[in-house]
Write a protein that holds these residues in place. Sequence first.
Motif, PDB file in Angstrom:
ATOM      1  N   ALA A   1       1.038  -1.208  -0.204  1.00 10.62           N
ATOM      2  CA  ALA A   1       0.112   0.072  -0.307  1.00 10.62           C
ATOM      3  C   ALA A   1       0.743   1.287   0.079  1.00 10.62           C
ATOM      4  O   ALA A   1       2.058   1.049   0.615  1.00 10.62           O
ATOM      5  N   ILE A   2      -0.102   2.453  -1.101  1.00  8.84           N
ATOM      6  CA  ILE A   2       1.154   3.166  -0.809  1.00  8.84           C
ATOM      7  C   ILE A   2       0.649   4.659  -0.075  1.00  8.84           C
ATOM      8  O   ILE A   2      -0.786   4.866   0.050  1.00  8.84           O
ATOM      9  N   ILE A   3       1.638   3.882   1.275  1.00  3.19           N
ATOM     10  CA  ILE A   3       0.584   6.097   2.049  1.00  3.19           C
ATOM     11  C   ILE A   3       1.274   7.396   2.032  1.00  3.19           C
ATOM     12  O   ILE A   3       2.865   7.121   1.842  1.00  3.19           O
ATOM     13  N   ASP A   4       0.383   8.151   1.714  1.00  5.73           N
ATOM     14  CA  ASP A   4       1.038   9.437   1.695  1.00  5.73           C
ATOM     15  C   ASP A   4       0.437  10.338   2.881  1.00  5.73           C
ATOM     16  O   ASP A   4      -0.876  10.226   3.214  1.00  5.73           O
ATOM     17  N   GLN A   5       1.247  12.175   3.104  1.00  7.12           N
ATOM     18  CA  GLN A   5       0.795  12.849   3.616  1.00  7.12           C
ATOM     19  C   GLN A   5      -0.246  13.700   3.085  1.00  7.12           C
ATOM     20  O   GLN A   5       0.418  14.093   1.724  1.00  7.12           O
ATOM     21  N   PRO A   6      -1.261  14.066   2.720  1.00  6.57           N
ATOM     22  CA  PRO A   6      -2.268  14.754   1.813  1.00  6.57           C
ATOM     23  C   PRO A   6      -1.784  15.904   2.454  1.00  6.57           C
ATOM     24  O   PRO A   6      -1.092  16.664   3.191  1.00  6.57           O
ATOM     25  N   GLU A   7      -1.835  16.750   0.772  1.00  6.22           N
ATOM     26  CA  GLU A   7      -1.403  18.512   1.582  1.00  6.22           C
ATOM     27  C   GLU A   7      -2.978  19.028   1.774  1.00  6.22           C
ATOM     28  O   GLU A   7      -2.374  19.430   2.860  1.00  6.22           O
ATOM     29  N   ASN A   8      -3.785  18.522   2.317  1.00  2.00           N
ATOM     30  CA  ASN A   8      -4.793  19.143   3.010  1.00  2.00           C
ATOM     31  C   ASN A   8      -4.821  18.078   4.086  1.00  2.00           C
ATOM     32  O   ASN A   8      -5.687  16.699   3.969  1.00  2.00           O
ATOM     33  N   LYS A   9      -4.412  18.993   4.691  1.00  5.28           N
ATOM     34  CA  LYS A   9      -4.654  18.444   6.634  1.00  5.28           C
ATOM     35  C   LYS A   9      -5.714  17.900   6.654  1.00  5.28           C
ATOM     36  O   LYS A   9      -5.741  16.900   7.960  1.00  5.28           O
ATOM     37  N   SER A  10      -7.273  18.894   6.828  1.00  3.58           N
ATOM     38  CA  SER A  10      -8.513  18.105   7.068  1.00  3.58           C
ATOM     39  C   SER A  10      -8.574  16.726   6.779  1.00  3.58           C
ATOM     40  O   SER A  10      -8.788  16.678   7.626  1.00  3.58           O
ATOM     41  N   PHE A  11      -7.528  16.483   6.110  1.00  4.72           N
ATOM     42  CA  PHE A  11      -7.545  14.795   5.564  1.00  4.72           C
ATOM     43  C   PHE A  11      -6.598  13.647   6.388  1.00  4.72           C
ATOM     44  O   PHE A  11      -6.592  12.333   6.296  1.00  4.72           O
ATOM     45  N   GLY A  12      -5.961  14.289   7.424  1.00  5.97           N
ATOM     46  CA  GLY A  12      -5.300  13.375   8.696  1.00  5.97           C
ATOM     47  C   GLY A  12      -4.344  13.753   8.228  1.00  5.97           C
ATOM     48  O   GLY A  12      -3.534  14.241   7.289  1.00  5.97           O
ATOM     49  N   ASP A  13      -2.570  12.746   8.862  1.00  2.89           N
ATOM     50  CA  ASP A  13      -1.713  12.844   8.637  1.00  2.89           C
ATOM     51  C   ASP A  13      -1.362  12.025   7.426  1.00  2.89           C
ATOM     52  O   ASP A  13      -0.263  12.288   7.268  1.00  2.89           O
ATOM     53  N   TYR A  14      -2.105  11.412   7.008  1.00  3.95           N
ATOM     54  CA  TYR A  14      -2.016   9.893   6.471  1.00  3.95           C
ATOM     55  C   TYR A  14      -2.677   9.518   5.558  1.00  3.95           C
ATOM     56  O   TYR A  14      -4.030   9.510   6.558  1.00  3.95           O
ATOM     57  N   SER A  15      -2.672   9.280   4.649  1.00  2.00           N
ATOM     58  CA  SER A  15      -3.620   8.449   3.902  1.00  2.00           C
ATOM     59  C   SER A  15      -3.403   7.492   2.863  1.00  2.00           C
ATOM     60  O   SER A  15      -2.317   7.622   1.812  1.00  2.00           O
ATOM     61  N   THR A  16      -4.230   6.454   2.165  1.00  2.00           N
ATOM     62  CA  THR A  16      -3.934   5.482   1.841  1.00  2.00           C
ATOM     63  C   THR A  16      -5.191   5.296   0.021  1.00  2.00           C
ATOM     64  O   THR A  16      -6.299   5.802   0.794  1.00  2.00           O
ATOM     65  N   ASN A  17      -5.228   4.805  -0.474  1.00  2.00           N
ATOM     66  CA  ASN A  17      -5.645   4.577  -1.727  1.00  2.00           C
ATOM     67  C   ASN A  17      -5.875   3.505  -1.900  1.00  2.00           C
ATOM     68  O   ASN A  17      -6.566   2.921  -3.066  1.00  2.00           O
ATOM     69  N   ALA A  18      -5.016   2.897  -1.695  1.00  2.00           N
ATOM     70  CA  ALA A  18      -5.133   1.187  -1.531  1.00  2.00           C
ATOM     71  C   ALA A  18      -6.260   1.011  -1.075  1.00  2.00           C
ATOM     72  O   ALA A  18      -6.283  -0.768  -2.250  1.00  2.00           O
ATOM     73  N   VAL A  19      -7.411   0.656  -0.944  1.00  2.00           N
ATOM     74  CA  VAL A  19      -8.297   0.291  -1.154  1.00  2.00           C
ATOM     75  C   VAL A  19      -8.766   0.607  -2.517  1.00  2.00           C
ATOM     76  O   VAL A  19      -9.458  -0.593  -2.712  1.00  2.00           O
ATOM     77  N   LEU A  20      -8.875   1.551  -3.350  1.00  2.00           N
ATOM     78  CA  LEU A  20      -9.063   1.364  -4.805  1.00  2.00           C
ATOM     79  C   LEU A  20      -9.201   0.291  -5.445  1.00  2.00           C
ATOM     80  O   LEU A  20      -9.600  -0.016  -5.707  1.00  2.00           O
ATOM     81  N   GLN A  21      -7.546   0.194  -5.428  1.00  2.00           N
ATOM     82  CA  GLN A  21      -7.377  -1.000  -5.961  1.00  2.00           C
ATOM     83  C   GLN A  21      -7.974  -2.410  -5.235  1.00  2.00           C
ATOM     84  O   GLN A  21      -7.409  -3.558  -6.735  1.00  2.00           O
ATOM     85  N   LEU A  22      -7.580  -2.698  -4.171  1.00  2.00           N
ATOM     86  CA  LEU A  22      -8.063  -4.421  -3.401  1.00  2.00           C
ATOM     87  C   LEU A  22      -9.089  -4.171  -4.097  1.00  2.00           C
ATOM     88  O   LEU A  22      -9.959  -5.567  -4.069  1.00  2.00           O
TER      89      LEU A  22
END
Length: 94
Positions: A15-36
């Motif tokens: 899974a690719i874990i990113d730090q979102p540019e918009n901090k209202s999305f948290g400290d980290y986010s992933t879109n791995a679920v889309l692929q799964l």
Amino acid sequence: MIRDQIQKILNLPDAIIDQPENKSFGDYSTNAVLQLAKKEGRNPMELAQEIVQKLLVSDTNIFAKIEVAPPGFINFTLSQDFLAGQVAGILNAK
């Protein structure tokens, strides 16, 4: 380190874990679920909700909040206790 822990918790080592540019999305986010979800032929929002529910009942103090966002992202906000512990560990290591 945090990315590795999130991958382990999600049980998605690639899974690719990113730090979102918009901090209202948290400290980290992933879109791995889309692929799964695509791989499993499932609705990504429903799969993300299932994963988040499992994460919320797991015994971890790493996150203050874990949320699902359309179209199937999972956003993670680190807990203050976890962050304080990390700072203390860094200070004690010196």
